[in-house]
Design an enzyme around this catalytic site. Structure first.
Site, PDB file in Angstrom:
ATOM      1  N   GLY A 163      -0.773   5.675   4.962  1.00  0.00           N
ATOM      2  CA  GLY A 163       0.384   4.790   4.813  1.00  0.00           C
ATOM      3  C   GLY A 163       0.502   3.750   5.917  1.00  0.00           C
ATOM      4  N   LYS A 236      -0.009  -2.383   1.346  1.00  0.00           N
ATOM      5  CA  LYS A 236      -0.376  -3.382   0.341  1.00  0.00           C
ATOM      6  C   LYS A 236       0.853  -3.942  -0.370  1.00  0.00           C
ATOM      7  CE  LYS A 236      -4.528  -0.668  -0.143  1.00  0.00           C
ATOM      8  NZ  LYS A 236      -5.115   0.507  -0.809  1.00  0.00           N
ATOM      9  N   GLU A 274     -12.397   2.733   0.465  1.00  0.00           N
ATOM     10  CA  GLU A 274     -11.782   1.535   1.032  1.00  0.00           C
ATOM     11  C   GLU A 274     -12.697   0.953   2.107  1.00  0.00           C
ATOM     12  OE1 GLU A 274      -7.090   2.176   0.229  1.00  0.00           O
ATOM     13  OE2 GLU A 274      -7.747   2.519   2.276  1.00  0.00           O
ATOM     14  N   ASN A 288      -9.702   7.516  -0.566  1.00  0.00           N
ATOM     15  CA  ASN A 288      -8.508   8.148  -1.134  1.00  0.00           C
ATOM     16  C   ASN A 288      -8.921   8.975  -2.334  1.00  0.00           C
ATOM     17  OD1 ASN A 288      -6.628   5.216  -0.345  1.00  0.00           O
ATOM     18  ND2 ASN A 288      -6.591   7.158   0.720  1.00  0.00           N
ATOM     19  N   ARG A 290      -7.434  10.313  -4.935  1.00  0.00           N
ATOM     20  CA  ARG A 290      -6.355  10.383  -5.935  1.00  0.00           C
ATOM     21  C   ARG A 290      -6.317   9.071  -6.698  1.00  0.00           C
ATOM     22  NH1 ARG A 290      -3.422   6.556  -3.314  1.00  0.00           N
ATOM     23  NH2 ARG A 290      -3.421   6.715  -1.066  1.00  0.00           N
ATOM     24  N   VAL A 293      -1.957   3.441  -6.355  1.00  0.00           N
ATOM     25  CA  VAL A 293      -0.869   2.627  -6.903  1.00  0.00           C
ATOM     26  C   VAL A 293      -1.459   1.451  -7.693  1.00  0.00           C
ATOM     27  CG1 VAL A 293       1.053   1.104  -6.282  1.00  0.00           C
ATOM     28  CG2 VAL A 293       0.697   3.234  -5.011  1.00  0.00           C
ATOM     29  N   ARG A 336       3.491  -5.590  -6.257  1.00  0.00           N
ATOM     30  CA  ARG A 336       4.318  -4.388  -6.079  1.00  0.00           C
ATOM     31  C   ARG A 336       5.768  -4.825  -5.956  1.00  0.00           C
ATOM     32  NH1 ARG A 336       1.458   0.220  -2.385  1.00  0.00           N
ATOM     33  NH2 ARG A 336      -0.685  -0.165  -3.082  1.00  0.00           N
TER      34      ARG A 336
END
Ligand code: ADP
Length: 449
Positions: A163, A236, A274, A288, A290, A293, A336
């Site tokens: 994060g 992001k 990444e 990551n 998972r 977003v 976002r």
């Protein structure tokens, strides 16, 4: 196929997972905290179970309560979404020990990638280029020696970080030890682990990432790349696919290296590698384990439903596509949408009054908002993702500008104006992709004007 899936998450991603389950005929169980009984996805699930008080440790992070909910509802699988327990290796283990399917990678791979030092070492071994940095963890005793090899400025990062938290830039050697001590304390506080490492602080890189899918049996594919360089405080704000202006012959070996790394590991499910991209070179920073977003931009350009693929892989169906069947068509960009104060960027919860979601002509709005919905104070400020797909980047930008005009959210303060009036009006960004510092510089200029 999974028969009944418990969704261990909330908000837009919970609704997104329900939509995928409906396509596959999977029954759904929604869980919610006492602050969240009005969540949109709970209207569509087959069963909804309250798992506790609003604070995440009592609900969405509470392994016992989630497992009990799975038990009483007869769910045979759990999808963790993103955030919360999605990258918690112990949770994945507990799910499997309970005889349930975890929709995600094996616990050992979550653990490997969750510690960024071990992730970087694994990538080095797989031949993926990494940012020049400390060989392993940094202590007060070895920091100066390591720093001399890396050079200044350098970045101290938490091994368990996430994060965008726990990062400190060090410009000069005399700042190293005090910054290191502070970084360790911060890392202990936020992540319960004070391990830190150091990387060369790249001056003007772009953030470029690669979406992968693995079947857990040594087969893997990539779904190309995304650019997520528009960030604020390392978080992001806007993402696009594919990453613009990178020659195919520079991208191809990185895409291949990510696939190879997944195959070697026997990686299962969706994952993202990444990278920082600077002066024509890629440097791995983390993986990551998972769904991200920003996965919709990849879905829009490849036509592949990533959440459906996660569910099929977890059900043992393997990969639905061969690499040579996957193409990028056009360009997709995601904004976002956060309920936040435009000046302080602090979350701004409240009750939505009027709401209209743009649609048509390549616009997609992934959101759980509806009129009279009250956004609780306890969670993330993300309330929606506006994605537009066009044949070219310019067309996607034009569609987004209009879609942002159509988007109506009143009653709560959001960052819609930042996207509509600042980012999408910025000539340099609209002409070409910019680096990770660009947005903060634009905001600084705007604030001082
Ligand atoms: P987190 O897991 O907290 O998101 P990352 O390692 O993914 O941390 O980095 C988040 C962001 O921080 C990157 O997208 C980039 O903007 C910046 N960053 C990370 N490493 C470096 C580096 N070595 N040099 C410059 N910027 C960096």
């Amino acid at each position: 196929m999974i028969k009944k899936l418990l969704i261990a998450n909330r908000g837009e991603i919970a609704l997104r997972i329900v939509r995928a389950c409906k396509q596959l005929g999977i029954q759904t169980v929604g869980v919610y905290s006492t602050a969240d009984s009005n969540l949109m996805h709970l209207r569509f699930v087959d069963e909804a179970i309250c798992i506790g008080e609003p604070s995440p440790v009592h609900s969405y992070l509470n392994v016992e309560r989630i497992l009990t909910a799975a038990d009483v509802s007869g769910a045979d699988a759990i999808h963790p979404g993103y955030g919360f327990l999605s990258e918690n290796a112990e949770f994945a283990e507990r799910v499997e020990e309970a005889g349930l399917t975890f929709v995600g990678p094996a616990a050992e791979h979550i653990r490997l990638m969750g510690d960024k030092i071990s992730a970087i070492n694994a990538m080095k071994k797989a031949g993926v280029p990494t940012v020049p940095g400390s060989a392993g963890g940094v202590t007060l005793a070895n920091a100066e020696e390591q720093a001399r090899t890396i050079g200044f400025p350098l970045l101290i990062k938490a091994a368990a970080g996430g994060g965008g938290r726990g990062m400190r830039v060090v410009e000069r050697v005399e700042h190293l030890l005090p910054q290191l001590q502070a970084a360790k304390q911060e890392a202990e506080l936020w992540f319960g682990d004070d391990s830190v490492y150091m990387e060369r602080y790249l001056k003007d890189p772009r953030h470029v990432e690669v979406q992968v899918l693995g079947d857990g049996q040594g087969n893997a594919i990539h779904l190309y790349d995304r650019d997520c360089s528009l960030q604020r405080r390392h978080q992001k704000v806007l993402e696009e696919a594919p990453a613009p202006d990178i020659p195919e012959d520079v991208k191809a070996p990185i895409l291949a290296a990510c696939v190879r790394a997944c195959e070697q590991m026997g990686y299962r499910g969706a994952g993202t590698f990444e990278f920082l991209y600077e002066n024509g070179e890629f440097f791995f920073i983390e993986m990551n384990t998972r769904v991200q977003v920003e996965h919709p931009v990849t879905e829009q350009v490849t036509g592949i439903d990533i959440v459906v693929e996660q569910l099929k892989i977890a059900s043992g169906y393997g990969l639905s596509y061969h690499q040579d069947e996957i193409f990028v068509r056009g360009h997709a960009i995601e904004c976002r949408i956060n309920a936040e104060n435009p000046r302080t960027f602090l979350p701004c919860p409240g009750t939505v009054q009027h709401f209209f979601a743009p649609n048509g002509c390549g616009a997609r709005f992934d959101s759980h908002l509806y009129p009279n919905y009250t956004i609780p104070t306890f969670y993330d400020s993300l309330v929606g993702k506006l994605i537009c797909h066009g044949q070219t980047r310019q067309q996607a930008l034009a569609k987004l500008r209009h879609a942002l005009d159509e988007l109506i959210i009143t009653g709560v303060t959001t960052n819609v104006a930042l996207h509509r009036d600042v980012i999408l009006q910025d000539t340099a960004f609209c002409e070409q992709a910019q680096n990770i510092h660009y947005l903060e510089n634009v905001l600084l200029k705007n604030n001082s004007a």
